[in-house]
Design an enzyme around this catalytic site. Structure first.
Site, PDB file in Angstrom:
ATOM      1  N   LYS A 112      -9.196  40.764  35.051  1.00 60.32           N
ATOM      2  CA  LYS A 112      -8.874  41.948  35.828  1.00 60.32           C
ATOM      3  C   LYS A 112      -9.027  43.196  34.951  1.00 60.32           C
ATOM      4  O   LYS A 112      -8.992  43.047  33.734  1.00 60.32           O
ATOM      5  CB  LYS A 112      -7.475  41.832  36.427  1.00 60.32           C
ATOM      6  CG  LYS A 112      -6.331  42.117  35.458  1.00 60.32           C
ATOM      7  CD  LYS A 112      -5.031  41.976  36.178  1.00 60.32           C
ATOM      8  CE  LYS A 112      -3.903  42.810  35.733  1.00 60.32           C
ATOM      9  NZ  LYS A 112      -3.799  43.539  34.542  1.00 60.32           N
ATOM     10  N   HIS A 162      -3.629  35.821  35.212  1.00 56.48           N
ATOM     11  CA  HIS A 162      -2.999  34.866  34.282  1.00 56.48           C
ATOM     12  C   HIS A 162      -1.640  34.366  34.775  1.00 56.48           C
ATOM     13  O   HIS A 162      -1.144  33.349  34.326  1.00 56.48           O
ATOM     14  CB  HIS A 162      -2.934  35.433  32.851  1.00 56.48           C
ATOM     15  CG  HIS A 162      -1.853  36.441  32.624  1.00 56.48           C
ATOM     16  ND1 HIS A 162      -1.961  37.747  32.987  1.00 56.48           N
ATOM     17  CD2 HIS A 162      -0.637  36.307  32.065  1.00 56.48           C
ATOM     18  CE1 HIS A 162      -0.850  38.383  32.667  1.00 56.48           C
ATOM     19  NE2 HIS A 162      -0.025  37.534  32.102  1.00 56.48           N
ATOM     20  N   GLU A 190       9.599  44.293  32.550  1.00 59.41           N
ATOM     21  CA  GLU A 190       9.132  44.199  31.161  1.00 59.41           C
ATOM     22  C   GLU A 190       9.970  45.145  30.311  1.00 59.41           C
ATOM     23  O   GLU A 190      10.250  46.276  30.728  1.00 59.41           O
ATOM     24  CB  GLU A 190       7.664  44.597  31.070  1.00 59.41           C
ATOM     25  CG  GLU A 190       6.752  43.677  31.844  1.00 59.41           C
ATOM     26  CD  GLU A 190       5.288  44.004  31.572  1.00 59.41           C
ATOM     27  OE1 GLU A 190       4.753  43.480  30.588  1.00 59.41           O
ATOM     28  OE2 GLU A 190       4.715  44.801  32.330  1.00 59.41           O
ATOM     29  N   ASP A 196      -1.898  47.775  37.994  1.00 59.15           N
ATOM     30  CA  ASP A 196      -1.844  46.868  36.845  1.00 59.15           C
ATOM     31  C   ASP A 196      -1.096  45.572  37.165  1.00 59.15           C
ATOM     32  O   ASP A 196      -1.447  44.503  36.673  1.00 59.15           O
ATOM     33  CB  ASP A 196      -1.148  47.609  35.685  1.00 59.15           C
ATOM     34  CG  ASP A 196      -1.158  46.815  34.390  1.00 59.15           C
ATOM     35  OD1 ASP A 196      -2.215  46.261  34.051  1.00 59.15           O
ATOM     36  OD2 ASP A 196      -0.100  46.742  33.720  1.00 59.15           O
ATOM     37  N   HIS A 237      -0.582  40.477  40.151  1.00 59.26           N
ATOM     38  CA  HIS A 237       0.407  39.462  39.766  1.00 59.26           C
ATOM     39  C   HIS A 237       1.531  39.304  40.800  1.00 59.26           C
ATOM     40  O   HIS A 237       1.860  38.190  41.206  1.00 59.26           O
ATOM     41  CB  HIS A 237       1.043  39.805  38.415  1.00 59.26           C
ATOM     42  CG  HIS A 237       0.054  39.979  37.295  1.00 59.26           C
ATOM     43  ND1 HIS A 237      -1.070  39.214  37.180  1.00 59.26           N
ATOM     44  CD2 HIS A 237       0.033  40.827  36.242  1.00 59.26           C
ATOM     45  CE1 HIS A 237      -1.753  39.580  36.096  1.00 59.26           C
ATOM     46  NE2 HIS A 237      -1.099  40.566  35.522  1.00 59.26           N
ATOM     47  N   LYS A 283       7.784  48.937  33.433  1.00 58.54           N
ATOM     48  CA  LYS A 283       7.730  48.899  31.971  1.00 58.54           C
ATOM     49  C   LYS A 283       9.015  49.495  31.436  1.00 58.54           C
ATOM     50  O   LYS A 283       9.651  50.332  32.093  1.00 58.54           O
ATOM     51  CB  LYS A 283       6.563  49.765  31.461  1.00 58.54           C
ATOM     52  CG  LYS A 283       5.196  49.319  31.928  1.00 58.54           C
ATOM     53  CD  LYS A 283       4.654  48.241  31.032  1.00 58.54           C
ATOM     54  CE  LYS A 283       3.259  47.852  31.434  1.00 58.54           C
ATOM     55  NZ  LYS A 283       2.894  46.506  31.011  1.00 58.54           N
TER      56      LYS A 283
HETATM   57  C1  BG6 Z   1      -1.062  42.216  32.294  1.00 55.94           C
HETATM   58  C2  BG6 Z   1      -0.803  43.683  32.424  1.00 55.94           C
HETATM   59  O1  BG6 Z   1      -1.931  41.780  33.295  1.00 55.94           O
HETATM   60  O2  BG6 Z   1       0.168  41.502  32.398  1.00 55.94           O
HETATM   61  C3  BG6 Z   1       0.178  44.145  31.373  1.00 55.94           C
HETATM   62  O3  BG6 Z   1      -2.019  44.388  32.285  1.00 55.94           O
HETATM   63  C4  BG6 Z   1       1.436  43.328  31.425  1.00 55.94           C
HETATM   64  O4  BG6 Z   1       0.500  45.523  31.540  1.00 55.94           O
HETATM   65  C5  BG6 Z   1       1.115  41.844  31.386  1.00 55.94           C
HETATM   66  O5  BG6 Z   1       2.246  43.675  30.318  1.00 55.94           O
HETATM   67  C6  BG6 Z   1       2.357  41.020  31.638  1.00 55.94           C
HETATM   68  O6  BG6 Z   1       2.064  39.679  31.414  1.00 55.94           O
HETATM   69  P1  BG6 Z   1       3.196  38.655  30.931  1.00 55.94           P
HETATM   70  O7  BG6 Z   1       2.504  37.354  30.922  1.00 55.94           O
HETATM   71  O8  BG6 Z   1       3.606  39.126  29.575  1.00 55.94           O
HETATM   72  O9  BG6 Z   1       4.298  38.768  31.923  1.00 55.94           O
END
Ligand code: BG6
Length: 502
Positions: free
Chosen positions: A164, A194, A232, A251, A256, A353
């Protein structure tokens, strides 16, 4: 004996994995450790090659060393794995070349052919685009013009794996898909989200579709509402320039969080390892009520300022961020999946964030009991199912129990399991699972073109509305807090609140 020899591998066919953007951050942080770990687990067999491709001039030896640094940066102990590493390193190759000319790709094609003759991998190729999206088109064009990613007469189709963002709105996502589909068949295109590679996310499927108890209450008759939180604790780090163009809805939410919603809400597919999983997710996306007419009542945006104690700086002071940026670092929204199962059940999503803690979880709150036969004074937290995706992974029923003692006092308790104590097996990193599936040619955990487009069609109007009505109150939450007050209001208006374990 080395671990790699202890397992038999049956299903993996000999293959070549090409990583474009092999000197980049994602390759270094995620892809290299994942590939090596798969090898250590005995899942890749011995007949394969991994080829890094990037613009930087590097010898094969430099690349092997770069790969090794990535592993040691991730805590790999080479003393324990030295034999495996030596064998693995012999499978690494490197091609340096540009993306906008064919030269490097011609050298790559020649190298692939000679490696395939050695590995007997018969055109079984995976091309991982770990590059900025600006060069996707160049890579696709060269691969297509040189017939490097084709379906062989033997029925093996090369796959391309892309990262992405899949566009920044519906129009650009469509254009990206159009260009990719010009070069490859849709079944060759593996778009990564992911989150779908995370163990705890896949476990939502097994929880839902193997447990009669859960599945029987997983609907509007018993569920009052659903909360999906991905909080986060970190800010945007060194990604300011990139993130400021994007914001948190593009993002995180469009991809997600939407995927988490789909997995939580979808109907059972006929088979789990099949395209039907994606069909079911698309059905959910198509059933989501559009934002039109409810922008300000149904969605909240936020941006962090400095923390109350001054220890964390505000978003506008981050490197690469415009001093008056109106980019959102927090978003929350209320969605309805207007289908039979979920009629009238709100799904509240939030992510941000620089929040007070790192916490990703899904909470399905049960409806109230029909009548409270206990003391009316006892106001207790609601019951529900809590799926803790990360950290502290696990699942629990949140329920009430009698506190021991002479009075009929009730308290919220949890009944469930933790990954840490229930399983001795390690949880693989999301990229391990996804790279493995791409190698095995199993697309179920990847995103299809219609998924991205349907999801963009949902969020485009909201993003346009926000673009046209700049926020007057940014920054509106302090770093290391729980987000803007408006996100609390979003639920409060409906007589609800965000679930908290404490
Ligand atoms: C990414 C985003 O796809 O996922 C990031 O671009 C984010 O901004 C991240 O921090 C979060 O992934 P995870 O696996 O740490 O929750």
């Amino acid at each position: 004996m080395n671990r790699v020899f202890m397992k038999t591998v049956s299903s993996v066919k000999p293959f070549s994995l090409v990583i474009f953007g092999a000197s980049g951050d994602l390759a270094h942080r995620k892809l290299f450790p994942a590939v090596f770990e798969l090898y250590l687990q005995g899942l890749l067999g011995e007949s394969f090659s991994v080829i890094g491709y990037a613009r930087s001039e590097k010898s094969r030896g430099d690349f092997v060393e770069f790969f090794r640094t990535s592993l040691s940066d991730h805590g790999k102990k080479f003393e324990e794995e030295s034999q495996a590493w030596e064998r693995f390193a012999a499978k690494l190759e490197y091609v340096s070349g540009a993306y906008d000319t064919q030269d490097g790709f011609i050298r790559l094609a020649q190298l692939l052919e000679s490696l395939e003759a050695r590995n007997l991998s018969h055109g079984n190729r995976v091309f991982h685009f770990s590059t900025p999206p600006q060069v996707f088109d160049d890579i696709s064009t060269h691969l297509s013009e040189l017939n490097m990613a084709v379906c062989t007469p033997g029925g093996i189709c090369s796959r391309i794996v892309i990262e992405k963002p899949f566009g920044r709105d519906l129009a650009s996502a469509r254009e990206l898909n159009r260009r990719l589909n010009k070069a490859f068949l849709e079944k060759q295109i593996y778009r990564i989200d992911h989150y779908l590679g995370k163990e705890t996310v896949q476990n939502i499927l097994s929880l839902r579709f193997t447990n009669v108890l859960l599945e029987s209450v997983w609907n509007h008759r018993y569920i009052d509402h659903v909360q999906i939180t991905v909080a986060e604790s970190l800010g945007i780090g060194s990604r300011g320039g990139y993130y400021d163009q994007l914001g948190c809805t593009r993002d995180m939410v469009q991809n997600h969080l939407c995927q988490l919603l789909c997995i939580t809400a979808m109907e059972p597919p006929n088979y789990i390892d099949s395209d039907e999983v994606r069909d079911e997710k698309v059905k959910v996306l198509k059933a989501i009520r559009p934002f039109e007419g409810c922008f300000d009542q149904c969605a909240v945006r936020g941006q962090y300022g400095s923390s109350a104690d001054g220890s964390a700086k505000g978003y506008r002071s981050e490197e690469g961020v415009l001093p008056h940026s109106t980019t959102e670092t927090f978003a929350a929204c209320k969605l309805f999946v207007d289908n039979w199962r979920w009629a009238g059940v709100p799904f509240y999503l939030r992510t941000g964030k620089c929040m007070s803690s790192r916490r990703s979880e899904i909470f399905l709150q049960f409806k109230e009991i029909p009548k409270n036969i206990f003391s009316a004074q006892q106001s207790l937290a609601p019951d529900g199912v809590l799926m803790r995706l990360q950290p502290d992974e696990g699942v629990s029923f949140v329920m009430k129990a009698k506190v021991p003692g002479p009075e009929m006092n009730l308290r919220s308790v949890e009944m469930g399991f933790d990954y840490a104590t229930s399983f001795a097996e390690r949880s693989a990193d999301a990229y391990e699972r996804l790279i493995y599936d791409a190698i095995l040619d199993k697309p179920a955990l990847f995103i299809r073109a219609d998924e991205t487009e349907t999801s963009w069609a949902l969020f485009d109007p909201l993003l346009n509305h926000w673009r046209d009505t700049p926020p007057g109150d940014f920054p509106n939450y302090a770093a290391l807090s729980d987000g803007p007050a408006a996100a609390e209001e979003l639920l409060k208006r409906d007589g609800r609140r965000w679930f908290s374990r404490s």
